[in-house]
Design a protein around this motif. Structure first.
Motif, PDB file in Angstrom:
ATOM      1  N   VAL A  64       0.857  -1.193   0.000  1.00  7.67           N
ATOM      2  CA  VAL A  64       0.000   0.000   0.000  1.00  7.67           C
ATOM      3  C   VAL A  64       0.887   1.235   0.000  1.00  7.67           C
ATOM      4  O   VAL A  64       1.841   1.331   0.780  1.00  7.67           O
ATOM      5  CB  VAL A  64      -0.916   0.024   1.240  1.00  7.67           C
ATOM      6  CG1 VAL A  64      -1.700   1.334   1.302  1.00  7.67           C
ATOM      7  CG2 VAL A  64      -1.881  -1.161   1.218  1.00  7.67           C
ATOM      8  N   ASP A  65       0.559   2.167  -0.885  1.00  5.27           N
ATOM      9  CA  ASP A  65       1.251   3.453  -0.931  1.00  5.27           C
ATOM     10  C   ASP A  65       0.491   4.427  -0.047  1.00  5.27           C
ATOM     11  O   ASP A  65      -0.655   4.786  -0.346  1.00  5.27           O
ATOM     12  CB  ASP A  65       1.300   3.948  -2.378  1.00  5.27           C
ATOM     13  CG  ASP A  65       2.012   5.288  -2.512  1.00  5.27           C
ATOM     14  OD1 ASP A  65       2.543   5.790  -1.491  1.00  5.27           O
ATOM     15  OD2 ASP A  65       2.025   5.837  -3.629  1.00  5.27           O
ATOM     16  N   LEU A  66       1.103   4.861   1.045  1.00  9.31           N
ATOM     17  CA  LEU A  66       0.419   5.771   1.967  1.00  9.31           C
ATOM     18  C   LEU A  66      -0.024   7.058   1.287  1.00  9.31           C
ATOM     19  O   LEU A  66      -1.038   7.648   1.661  1.00  9.31           O
ATOM     20  CB  LEU A  66       1.326   6.093   3.157  1.00  9.31           C
ATOM     21  CG  LEU A  66       1.440   5.027   4.245  1.00  9.31           C
ATOM     22  CD1 LEU A  66       2.438   5.472   5.308  1.00  9.31           C
ATOM     23  CD2 LEU A  66       0.085   4.758   4.876  1.00  9.31           C
ATOM     24  N   SER A 107      -5.074  -0.409   5.788  1.00  7.64           N
ATOM     25  CA  SER A 107      -4.188   0.057   4.711  1.00  7.64           C
ATOM     26  C   SER A 107      -3.063   0.915   5.260  1.00  7.64           C
ATOM     27  O   SER A 107      -1.933   0.866   4.760  1.00  7.64           O
ATOM     28  CB  SER A 107      -4.999   0.837   3.673  1.00  7.64           C
ATOM     29  OG  SER A 107      -5.909  -0.008   2.991  1.00  7.64           O
ATOM     30  N   CYS A 108      -3.373   1.714   6.290  1.00  8.24           N
ATOM     31  CA  CYS A 108      -2.332   2.544   6.905  1.00  8.24           C
ATOM     32  C   CYS A 108      -1.219   1.684   7.498  1.00  8.24           C
ATOM     33  O   CYS A 108      -0.033   2.001   7.342  1.00  8.24           O
ATOM     34  CB  CYS A 108      -2.943   3.419   7.999  1.00  8.24           C
ATOM     35  SG  CYS A 108      -3.642   4.960   7.406  1.00  8.24           S
ATOM     36  N   GLY A 111       0.816   0.129   4.788  1.00  8.79           N
ATOM     37  CA  GLY A 111       1.616   1.145   4.106  1.00  8.79           C
ATOM     38  C   GLY A 111       2.882   1.528   4.835  1.00  8.79           C
ATOM     39  O   GLY A 111       3.726   2.254   4.284  1.00  8.79           O
TER      40      GLY A 111
END
Length: 292
Positions: A64-66, A107-108, A111
């Motif tokens: 995941v891209d923050l 997701s955080c 990431g």
């Protein structure tokens, strides 16, 4: 009756022996985790085996891209700050990410690996019930030259469960000191990890019902950093949709994009980052784009 053949009796005895061997094997501790896997992998999960378990690598972790997570800037900033302190060997806290479903909590956490993985951060995913293998897990991590996040997604307890008391002890630290290279990061849809019922305040079977309520609510207090993720308003939801569409370079008119996105959210009954991603996945498919 026909006399039992000699081989039938032997077979029965053999089956009994095998049954006892299987029972013994089930109680054996799994072999220790090979430290070399932490060099070649960054994401892991705890796998139970008998009364122990082992840490196994995840070959294809969800990246995941923050920067792609829109509308949760404050939570991302605080999470990055705490993790930076942890990776740098400074003081840091256990973290509880709580709030609306689909707003980017898990997701955080995922990431964080692209950001801090090159500096030695490793994530070990646990099921809720695996948290009570905490002493065995940290026994395999203590002294390793890496920083470990024990990550539990969707942590919560139902009414009547007493397991939360054990978790409070783990988070606070029992007789054995928690290794300085291990923290717990958890996500939950509940701020206090347990259902809150008004009836508890009027409970007649306790002389001091407020003490029972306070004990349950104190579980979340063990997480030094608590980050709230709230329901998106319309502007935030549309900003997320536009961000995803821009990153995928979808050839769609901005006005049409907004109208279709709002229609999708209305049908889904939710405005969140997850809803926005699902809309973009559907739209990109209709436009003939490959999934990124």
């Amino acid at each position: 009756m026909t006399p039992e053949a000699p081989w039938e009796g032997a077979l029965l005895r053999l089956e009994g022996i095998l049954g006892r061997v299987e029972a013994l094997l089930g109680k054996r501790e799994a072999s220790p985790t090979d430290p070399a896997i932490f060099q070649s992998h960054r994401a892991f999960r705890w796998e139970r085996a008998g009364e122990g378990g082992r840490i196994v690598p995840i070959p294809h972790p969800h990246g995941v891209d923050l920067a792609s997570l829109v509308g949760i800037d404050r939570a991302k900033r605080e999470l990055l700050r705490n993790t930076e302190q942890f990776v740098s060997g400074r003081g840091a806290n256990h973290v509880l990410l709580w709030g609306e479903r689909g707003t980017g909590k898990s997701s955080c956490v995922k990431g964080l690996l692209p950001v801090f993985g090159p500096r030695g951060l490793r994530i070990v995913e646990l099921a809720r019930w695996d948290l009570f293998s905490f002493p065995k897990i940290v026994g395999q991590l203590r002294g390793m030259p890496f920083r470990f996040l024990l990550y539990c997604d969707d942590l919560s307890f139902d009414e009547g469960e007493a397991d939360y008391r054990g978790l409070k002890t783990l988070l606070d630290g029992g007789v054995e000191e928690r290794p300085e290279n291990v923290l717990i990061y958890a996500t939950s849809n509940r701020r206090h990890l347990m259902p809150e019922r008004r009836v508890e305040l009027g409970a007649e079977d306790e002389i001091h019902p407020e003490e029972g309520v306070s004990e349950k609510l104190s579980l979340s207090d063990r997480f030094g950093l608590q980050l709230g993720f709230y329901r998106f308003d319309q502007d935030t939801y549309l900003a997320v949709v536009e961000s995803y569409a821009g990153r995928m370079r979808l050839p769609v008119d901005p006005g049409t994009l907004r109208e279709d996105a709002l229609r999708w959210a209305l049908a889904a009954g939710s405005r969140s980052g997850r809803t926005a991603k699902q809309f973009i996945d559907d739209l990109s498919g209709r436009l003939g784009k490959r999934s990124p």
